[in-house]
Design a protein around this motif. Structure first.
Motif, PDB file in Angstrom:
ATOM      1  N   ALA A 218       0.834  -1.206   0.000  1.00  0.00           N
ATOM      2  CA  ALA A 218       0.000   0.000   0.000  1.00  0.00           C
ATOM      3  C   ALA A 218       0.869   1.258   0.000  1.00  0.00           C
ATOM      4  O   ALA A 218       0.560   2.244  -0.701  1.00  0.00           O
ATOM      5  CB  ALA A 218      -0.921  -0.005   1.216  1.00  0.00           C
ATOM      6  N   THR A 219       1.952   1.226   0.757  1.00  0.00           N
ATOM      7  CA  THR A 219       2.866   2.374   0.813  1.00  0.00           C
ATOM      8  C   THR A 219       3.518   2.625  -0.542  1.00  0.00           C
ATOM      9  O   THR A 219       3.635   3.771  -0.995  1.00  0.00           O
ATOM     10  CB  THR A 219       3.948   2.145   1.882  1.00  0.00           C
ATOM     11  OG1 THR A 219       3.325   1.888   3.141  1.00  0.00           O
ATOM     12  CG2 THR A 219       4.862   3.348   1.998  1.00  0.00           C
ATOM     13  N   ILE A 220       3.946   1.549  -1.191  1.00  0.00           N
ATOM     14  CA  ILE A 220       4.584   1.684  -2.500  1.00  0.00           C
ATOM     15  C   ILE A 220       3.589   2.214  -3.530  1.00  0.00           C
ATOM     16  O   ILE A 220       3.924   3.088  -4.351  1.00  0.00           O
ATOM     17  CB  ILE A 220       5.168   0.328  -2.965  1.00  0.00           C
ATOM     18  CG1 ILE A 220       6.290  -0.118  -2.019  1.00  0.00           C
ATOM     19  CG2 ILE A 220       5.692   0.430  -4.393  1.00  0.00           C
ATOM     20  CD1 ILE A 220       7.455   0.835  -1.931  1.00  0.00           C
ATOM     21  N   LEU A 221       2.356   1.733  -3.498  1.00  0.00           N
ATOM     22  CA  LEU A 221       1.338   2.216  -4.439  1.00  0.00           C
ATOM     23  C   LEU A 221       1.064   3.698  -4.226  1.00  0.00           C
ATOM     24  O   LEU A 221       0.914   4.462  -5.192  1.00  0.00           O
ATOM     25  CB  LEU A 221       0.048   1.407  -4.279  1.00  0.00           C
ATOM     26  CG  LEU A 221       0.094  -0.038  -4.784  1.00  0.00           C
ATOM     27  CD1 LEU A 221      -1.199  -0.762  -4.446  1.00  0.00           C
ATOM     28  CD2 LEU A 221       0.338  -0.078  -6.296  1.00  0.00           C
ATOM     29  N   PHE A 222       0.998   4.122  -2.968  1.00  0.00           N
ATOM     30  CA  PHE A 222       0.812   5.553  -2.683  1.00  0.00           C
ATOM     31  C   PHE A 222       2.003   6.357  -3.204  1.00  0.00           C
ATOM     32  O   PHE A 222       1.831   7.441  -3.778  1.00  0.00           O
ATOM     33  CB  PHE A 222       0.653   5.765  -1.176  1.00  0.00           C
ATOM     34  CG  PHE A 222       0.605   7.210  -0.774  1.00  0.00           C
ATOM     35  CD1 PHE A 222      -0.548   7.959  -0.982  1.00  0.00           C
ATOM     36  CD2 PHE A 222       1.704   7.829  -0.199  1.00  0.00           C
ATOM     37  CE1 PHE A 222      -0.596   9.305  -0.619  1.00  0.00           C
ATOM     38  CE2 PHE A 222       1.676   9.163   0.169  1.00  0.00           C
ATOM     39  CZ  PHE A 222       0.514   9.904  -0.040  1.00  0.00           C
ATOM     40  N   SER A 223       3.204   5.838  -3.025  1.00  0.00           N
ATOM     41  CA  SER A 223       4.413   6.523  -3.492  1.00  0.00           C
ATOM     42  C   SER A 223       4.409   6.674  -5.008  1.00  0.00           C
ATOM     43  O   SER A 223       4.787   7.721  -5.547  1.00  0.00           O
ATOM     44  CB  SER A 223       5.661   5.757  -3.044  1.00  0.00           C
ATOM     45  OG  SER A 223       5.705   5.639  -1.638  1.00  0.00           O
ATOM     46  N   VAL A 224       3.972   5.621  -5.696  1.00  0.00           N
ATOM     47  CA  VAL A 224       3.889   5.676  -7.159  1.00  0.00           C
ATOM     48  C   VAL A 224       2.829   6.699  -7.592  1.00  0.00           C
ATOM     49  O   VAL A 224       3.036   7.458  -8.549  1.00  0.00           O
ATOM     50  CB  VAL A 224       3.551   4.279  -7.728  1.00  0.00           C
ATOM     51  CG1 VAL A 224       3.217   4.360  -9.219  1.00  0.00           C
ATOM     52  CG2 VAL A 224       4.722   3.329  -7.505  1.00  0.00           C
ATOM     53  N   PHE A 225       1.711   6.745  -6.885  1.00  0.00           N
ATOM     54  CA  PHE A 225       0.654   7.721  -7.185  1.00  0.00           C
ATOM     55  C   PHE A 225       1.190   9.150  -7.094  1.00  0.00           C
ATOM     56  O   PHE A 225       0.956   9.973  -7.992  1.00  0.00           O
ATOM     57  CB  PHE A 225      -0.514   7.522  -6.221  1.00  0.00           C
ATOM     58  CG  PHE A 225      -1.598   8.550  -6.338  1.00  0.00           C
ATOM     59  CD1 PHE A 225      -2.508   8.508  -7.391  1.00  0.00           C
ATOM     60  CD2 PHE A 225      -1.707   9.579  -5.410  1.00  0.00           C
ATOM     61  CE1 PHE A 225      -3.505   9.458  -7.504  1.00  0.00           C
ATOM     62  CE2 PHE A 225      -2.700  10.535  -5.506  1.00  0.00           C
ATOM     63  CZ  PHE A 225      -3.599  10.482  -6.565  1.00  0.00           C
ATOM     64  N   VAL A 226       1.928   9.446  -6.034  1.00  0.00           N
ATOM     65  CA  VAL A 226       2.480  10.793  -5.866  1.00  0.00           C
ATOM     66  C   VAL A 226       3.525  11.087  -6.937  1.00  0.00           C
ATOM     67  O   VAL A 226       3.589  12.205  -7.472  1.00  0.00           O
ATOM     68  CB  VAL A 226       3.091  10.953  -4.458  1.00  0.00           C
ATOM     69  CG1 VAL A 226       3.786  12.307  -4.322  1.00  0.00           C
ATOM     70  CG2 VAL A 226       2.025  10.810  -3.387  1.00  0.00           C
ATOM     71  N   ASN A 227       4.329  10.077  -7.286  1.00  0.00           N
ATOM     72  CA  ASN A 227       5.411  10.279  -8.258  1.00  0.00           C
ATOM     73  C   ASN A 227       4.936  10.346  -9.700  1.00  0.00           C
ATOM     74  O   ASN A 227       5.715  10.716 -10.587  1.00  0.00           O
ATOM     75  CB  ASN A 227       6.453   9.163  -8.112  1.00  0.00           C
ATOM     76  CG  ASN A 227       7.476   9.453  -7.039  1.00  0.00           C
ATOM     77  OD1 ASN A 227       8.408  10.222  -7.247  1.00  0.00           O
ATOM     78  ND2 ASN A 227       7.286   8.872  -5.867  1.00  0.00           N
ATOM     79  N   THR A 228       3.701   9.988  -9.951  1.00  0.00           N
ATOM     80  CA  THR A 228       3.185  10.025 -11.327  1.00  0.00           C
ATOM     81  C   THR A 228       2.017  11.010 -11.460  1.00  0.00           C
ATOM     82  O   THR A 228       2.144  12.050 -12.093  1.00  0.00           O
ATOM     83  CB  THR A 228       2.744   8.621 -11.774  1.00  0.00           C
ATOM     84  OG1 THR A 228       1.847   8.071 -10.798  1.00  0.00           O
ATOM     85  CG2 THR A 228       3.940   7.694 -11.931  1.00  0.00           C
ATOM     86  N   ILE A 229       0.909  10.699 -10.824  1.00  0.00           N
ATOM     87  CA  ILE A 229      -0.277  11.532 -10.945  1.00  0.00           C
ATOM     88  C   ILE A 229      -0.067  12.913 -10.326  1.00  0.00           C
ATOM     89  O   ILE A 229      -0.490  13.934 -10.876  1.00  0.00           O
ATOM     90  CB  ILE A 229      -1.504  10.848 -10.288  1.00  0.00           C
ATOM     91  CG1 ILE A 229      -1.684   9.431 -10.852  1.00  0.00           C
ATOM     92  CG2 ILE A 229      -2.758  11.684 -10.499  1.00  0.00           C
ATOM     93  CD1 ILE A 229      -1.895   9.373 -12.338  1.00  0.00           C
TER      94      ILE A 229
END
Length: 510
Positions: A184-195
């Protein structure tokens, strides 16, 4: 005067100190200067320069998260060194790390590129070793940062489990739960780094403020409310940045000094407020949570304080993913990784290396699966961080010292317009930020000695006569990565990897 480099104009940039220029004109001059410096290093500017000094300072402080990480790692530090060992060990590590990164800051000023260590090794190594050494350093650096991305999510999982234990003593923590939180943490990190990538600099600026303010919000109540240990017992036992060649080295050294002070004060606070040692060391989650709970004797207060640290670690994970993906993208751009054609792609709309971000996400999630089978095996992933990154630091620092004592690095020349600090330039020059001699050489030597000691002991177990559970398998992890990298190099990579690729045409230069 203007000289064209493959659609990039190399020209003299006017001084931004001229009072006749507007703020917009000064910003444009800095932007042009950054692109010119990158072009002289043989690289096309493709990433947006969203970070200034303060936002990059915030990013670096978030990546380090020193006082928060100090709390999370307190159990291991205290178990291995006791009161005095924790204090003096930290001071030695802080001094050594400052020396290492001061020399690296000089390298960053010479060549402020996303490639970092492998680019610097390529420009410093003897010609006969330049290609292979930069390739190996690139692999260790990339793998080390991929491991850091996974560790960020792992810490968040342990923190959340610790919060649950404080509020529900009957809770039985499971390894698979940590893995799910890691994902979940990694998915949130990817969301911030892309979207949300366009907002990342502003987010990092806010996190810097949060990082400093919450330091006081956590430690002041703890120190004030907790019973204190006797003092005698404690002491006797870098391509998305504007003006990169100047900003990056200042950020590196400045953030180390600030974070080091915060971490040291955190360590002292925990040691003075440690309370019942048996309860702290036997706590089923991170021991610092037990220190806080004993100190303030309040579930709600402990929950709030630990939640603050958890939020900061989550945003540290965002920065870990950002750095790991940029390192992967940069090395792929120079054809050092399998699948480099895909990994080196940048989204034309956002200027984000989305494929590298996606690969970072997948690798972190796969590493998280190891924790379900064995927490010991997952902890050995940490060895990739120390062995991978510190090996790359050591090689770069040794090569810098070699050139330093031979006097083969020329002075900085702001008026130079041709290629610089690449093989085609035929010479090396310092960047605008350099430590004066002989202090620079002394710092360089101390940093190298520190790295040798750390690497040597990183392969040893933490206790005498360890069994299978306590064995340090670092040599196995690092050896597997090294063997794979070398095999791939001799089978395929040596045909396509030549070091940092020159993406611009210097033939037009007189």
């Amino acid at each position: 005067m203007s000289q064209k480099l493959d659609n990039v104009q190399l020209q003299e940039v006017p001084s931004r100190s001229n009072p006749n220029y507007t703020e917009v004109e000064r910003f444009q001059m800095a932007y042009d200067k950054d692109n010119i410096e990158l072009t002289r290093l043989g690289k096309r500017p493709v990433l947006k320069r969203n970070f200034g000094f303060m936002t990059m300072f915030g990013f670096n402080c978030t990546v380090m998260e020193t006082w928060e990480i100090m709390m999370c790692q307190f159990g291991g530090n205290f178990t291995n060194g006791g009161f005095a060992g924790a204090v003096y060990g930290f001071l030695i590590c802080w001094i050594g790390t400052v020396c290492v990164f001061t020399s690296m800051a000089e390298l960053a000023s010479m060549a402020p590129t996303s490639g970092g260590q492998y680019h610097w090794v390529s420009m410093l190594a003897p010609k006969s070793y330049q290609k292979f050494l930069s390739y190996i350093v690139g692999w260790f650096n990339t793998i080390g940062w991929q491991a850091i991305a996974a560790i960020g999510g792992f810490l968040v999982g342990n923190l959340i489990q610790g919060l649950i234990i404080i509020n529900n003593p009957d809770y039985d923590p499971k390894a698979w739960q940590v893995t799910l939180i890691l994902w979940a943490t990694i998915l949130f990190s990817v969301f911030v780094n892309t979207i949300l990538s366009q907002f990342l600099p502003k987010i990092e600026g806010l996190i810097l403020i949060f990082h400093v303010l919450t330091f006081f919000a956590v430690l002041i109540p703890l120190v004030y409310m907790a019973p204190h240990t006797d003092a005698k017992t404690v002491f006797t036992m870098s391509e998305e940045i504007r003006n990169a060649s100047s900003v990056v080295p200042k950020v590196i050294v400045g953030s180390l000094l600030v974070n080091g002070v915060l971490a040291f004060l955190t360590l002292l606070s925990i040691l003075f407020c440690i309370g019942n040692l048996d309860y702290v060391l036997e706590f089923p989650s991170l021991p610092f949570i037990a220190v806080i709970f004993q100190g303030i004797d309040n579930k709600a207060g402990t929950t709030a304080m630990v939640a603050i640290i958890t939020i900061l670690i989550i945003f540290a994970a965002v920065s870990f993913v950002a750095t790991a993906s940029r390192m992967t993208w940069s090395f792929a751009r120079d054809r050092g990784l399998p699948g480099w054609k895909y990994l080196s792609k940048v989204d034309p709309r956002t200027s984000i290396p989305t494929t590298a971000v996606a690969v970072t996400m997948v690798l972190s999630c796969l590493l998280g699966l190891i924790n379900i089978g064995s927490s010991v095996a997952f902890n050995d992933v940490l060895s990739l961080i120390i062995a991978g990154l510190y090996t790359s630091y050591l090689i770069g620092n040794v090569l810098l010292l070699w050139h330093r004592v031979r006097g083969t690095i020329g002075p900085y020349d702001d008026a130079q317009t041709g290629p610089t600090n690449i093989v085609q330039a035929g010479k090396l020059t310092w960047g605008p930020w350099k430590v004066p001699e002989p202090l620079g050489t002394i710092i360089n030597i101390v940093g190298i000695l520190y790295l040798i000691v750390v690497l040597f002991f990183s392969y040893w177990p933490t206790a005498m006569n360890p069994g299978a559970e306590g064995m340090n398998y670092s040599v196995l992890m690092v050896g597997a990565v090294a063997i794979w990298a070398v095999v791939y190099y001799f089978v395929w990579a040596h045909k396509i990897y030549t070091g940092p690729i020159i993406e611009v045409d210097f033939s037009n230069l007189s």
